[in-house]
Design a protein around this motif. Structure first.
Motif, PDB file in Angstrom:
ATOM      1  N   ARG A 124      10.667  22.855  56.738  1.00  0.00           N
ATOM      2  CA  ARG A 124      11.873  23.687  56.637  1.00  0.00           C
ATOM      3  C   ARG A 124      13.138  22.834  56.602  1.00  0.00           C
ATOM      4  NH1 ARG A 124      10.619  27.320  61.566  1.00  0.00           N
ATOM      5  NH2 ARG A 124       8.681  28.203  60.882  1.00  0.00           N
ATOM      6  N   GLN A 125      13.189  21.828  57.482  1.00  0.00           N
ATOM      7  CA  GLN A 125      14.363  20.959  57.535  1.00  0.00           C
ATOM      8  C   GLN A 125      14.529  20.201  56.229  1.00  0.00           C
ATOM      9  OE1 GLN A 125      13.285  18.741  60.988  1.00  0.00           O
ATOM     10  NE2 GLN A 125      13.872  20.372  62.395  1.00  0.00           N
ATOM     11  N   LEU A 126      13.439  19.718  55.659  1.00  0.00           N
ATOM     12  CA  LEU A 126      13.518  19.032  54.369  1.00  0.00           C
ATOM     13  C   LEU A 126      13.998  19.976  53.273  1.00  0.00           C
ATOM     14  CD1 LEU A 126      10.377  16.728  54.269  1.00  0.00           C
ATOM     15  CD2 LEU A 126      12.779  16.031  54.195  1.00  0.00           C
ATOM     16  N   ALA A 127      13.524  21.217  53.289  1.00  0.00           N
ATOM     17  CA  ALA A 127      13.970  22.189  52.293  1.00  0.00           C
ATOM     18  C   ALA A 127      15.474  22.418  52.398  1.00  0.00           C
ATOM     19  CB  ALA A 127      13.213  23.505  52.466  1.00  0.00           C
ATOM     20  N   ILE A 128      15.979  22.525  53.619  1.00  0.00           N
ATOM     21  CA  ILE A 128      17.421  22.699  53.821  1.00  0.00           C
ATOM     22  C   ILE A 128      18.186  21.485  53.332  1.00  0.00           C
ATOM     23  CG2 ILE A 128      19.211  22.810  55.608  1.00  0.00           C
ATOM     24  CD1 ILE A 128      17.309  24.677  57.161  1.00  0.00           C
ATOM     25  N   LEU A 129      17.727  20.301  53.696  1.00  0.00           N
ATOM     26  CA  LEU A 129      18.408  19.076  53.258  1.00  0.00           C
ATOM     27  C   LEU A 129      18.406  18.953  51.739  1.00  0.00           C
ATOM     28  CD1 LEU A 129      17.154  16.524  55.913  1.00  0.00           C
ATOM     29  CD2 LEU A 129      19.437  17.512  55.704  1.00  0.00           C
ATOM     30  N   HIS A 130      17.277  19.214  51.123  1.00  0.00           N
ATOM     31  CA  HIS A 130      17.211  19.136  49.658  1.00  0.00           C
ATOM     32  C   HIS A 130      18.146  20.151  49.008  1.00  0.00           C
ATOM     33  CE1 HIS A 130      12.994  17.168  49.960  1.00  0.00           C
ATOM     34  NE2 HIS A 130      13.952  16.260  49.946  1.00  0.00           N
TER      35      HIS A 130
ATOM     36  N   SER B 214      25.511  19.595  46.678  1.00  0.00           N
ATOM     37  CA  SER B 214      26.598  18.633  46.855  1.00  0.00           C
ATOM     38  C   SER B 214      26.454  17.502  45.832  1.00  0.00           C
ATOM     39  CB  SER B 214      26.642  18.103  48.280  1.00  0.00           C
ATOM     40  OG  SER B 214      25.399  17.550  48.666  1.00  0.00           O
ATOM     41  N   TYR B 215      25.538  16.599  46.056  1.00  0.00           N
ATOM     42  CA  TYR B 215      25.330  15.491  45.116  1.00  0.00           C
ATOM     43  C   TYR B 215      25.008  16.011  43.713  1.00  0.00           C
ATOM     44  CZ  TYR B 215      25.317  11.578  48.419  1.00  0.00           C
ATOM     45  OH  TYR B 215      25.672  10.623  49.306  1.00  0.00           O
ATOM     46  N   GLY B 216      24.231  17.084  43.636  1.00  0.00           N
ATOM     47  CA  GLY B 216      23.854  17.645  42.339  1.00  0.00           C
ATOM     48  C   GLY B 216      25.029  18.159  41.537  1.00  0.00           C
TER      49      GLY B 216
ATOM     50  N   ILE C  62      16.524  30.603  48.457  1.00  0.00           N
ATOM     51  CA  ILE C  62      16.065  29.918  47.248  1.00  0.00           C
ATOM     52  C   ILE C  62      15.241  28.678  47.607  1.00  0.00           C
ATOM     53  CG2 ILE C  62      18.032  28.365  46.870  1.00  0.00           C
ATOM     54  CD1 ILE C  62      17.841  29.099  43.903  1.00  0.00           C
ATOM     55  N   ALA C  63      15.464  28.158  48.814  1.00  0.00           N
ATOM     56  CA  ALA C  63      14.693  27.005  49.291  1.00  0.00           C
ATOM     57  C   ALA C  63      13.397  27.448  49.961  1.00  0.00           C
ATOM     58  CB  ALA C  63      15.536  26.182  50.261  1.00  0.00           C
ATOM     59  N   GLY C  64      13.085  28.743  49.892  1.00  0.00           N
ATOM     60  CA  GLY C  64      11.843  29.253  50.445  1.00  0.00           C
ATOM     61  C   GLY C  64      11.867  29.468  51.944  1.00  0.00           C
ATOM     62  N   LEU C  65      13.052  29.682  52.490  1.00  0.00           N
ATOM     63  CA  LEU C  65      13.178  29.852  53.940  1.00  0.00           C
ATOM     64  C   LEU C  65      13.396  31.307  54.314  1.00  0.00           C
ATOM     65  CD1 LEU C  65      15.521  26.835  54.511  1.00  0.00           C
ATOM     66  CD2 LEU C  65      13.146  26.986  55.208  1.00  0.00           C
ATOM     67  N   ASN C  66      12.854  31.678  55.450  1.00  0.00           N
ATOM     68  CA  ASN C  66      13.045  33.005  56.002  1.00  0.00           C
ATOM     69  C   ASN C  66      14.392  33.041  56.719  1.00  0.00           C
ATOM     70  OD1 ASN C  66      12.887  35.422  57.437  1.00  0.00           O
ATOM     71  ND2 ASN C  66      10.692  35.172  57.791  1.00  0.00           N
TER      72      ASN C  66
ATOM     73  N   ILE D  55      23.473  16.690  59.691  1.00  0.00           N
ATOM     74  CA  ILE D  55      24.460  17.342  58.827  1.00  0.00           C
ATOM     75  C   ILE D  55      25.698  17.658  59.652  1.00  0.00           C
ATOM     76  CG2 ILE D  55      22.746  18.364  57.277  1.00  0.00           C
ATOM     77  CD1 ILE D  55      23.218  21.052  58.729  1.00  0.00           C
ATOM     78  N   ASN D  56      26.810  17.801  58.955  1.00  0.00           N
ATOM     79  CA  ASN D  56      28.027  18.353  59.542  1.00  0.00           C
ATOM     80  C   ASN D  56      28.086  19.790  59.063  1.00  0.00           C
ATOM     81  OD1 ASN D  56      28.910  15.943  60.740  1.00  0.00           O
ATOM     82  ND2 ASN D  56      29.743  15.271  58.793  1.00  0.00           N
TER      83      ASN D  56
END
Length: 90
Positions: A29-35, A41-43, A59-63, A80-81
């Protein structure tokens, strides 16, 4: 599988940031949020992003019930901030 050619778009990300993501033991879940945050941002060639609603993280597949808990954890661990009032991720 989709066409994965660079001509169809790509993310340019700082090596130090990618090294830290690889080095740490993030949950799925944390990786999905970071991605997702990196994508917004970077994208978009920005150093930060504004995500106005929890729904965007779906959209990141999180509940919805997991999103705030994981965001708070990532913020508390200084990954993250997060300005909780503005949904701003600098």
């Amino acid at each position: 599988m989709a066409d994965i050619q660079l001509k169809n778009g790509f993310l340019r990300i700082a090596t130090e940031l990618m090294n830290e993501i690889i080095r740490r033991d993030f949950s799925k879940r944390q990786l999905a949020i970071l991605h997702f945050i990196i994508r917004l941002s970077y994208g978009c060639h920005q150093k930060d992003c504004l995500i106005e609603k929890f729904n965007a993280f779906e959209i990141a597949g999180l509940n919805k019930s997991d999103i705030k808990k994981e965001l708070q954890f990532l913020r508390d661990c200084r990954v993250i901030n997060w300005d909780e009032k503005k949904w701003y991720f600098p």
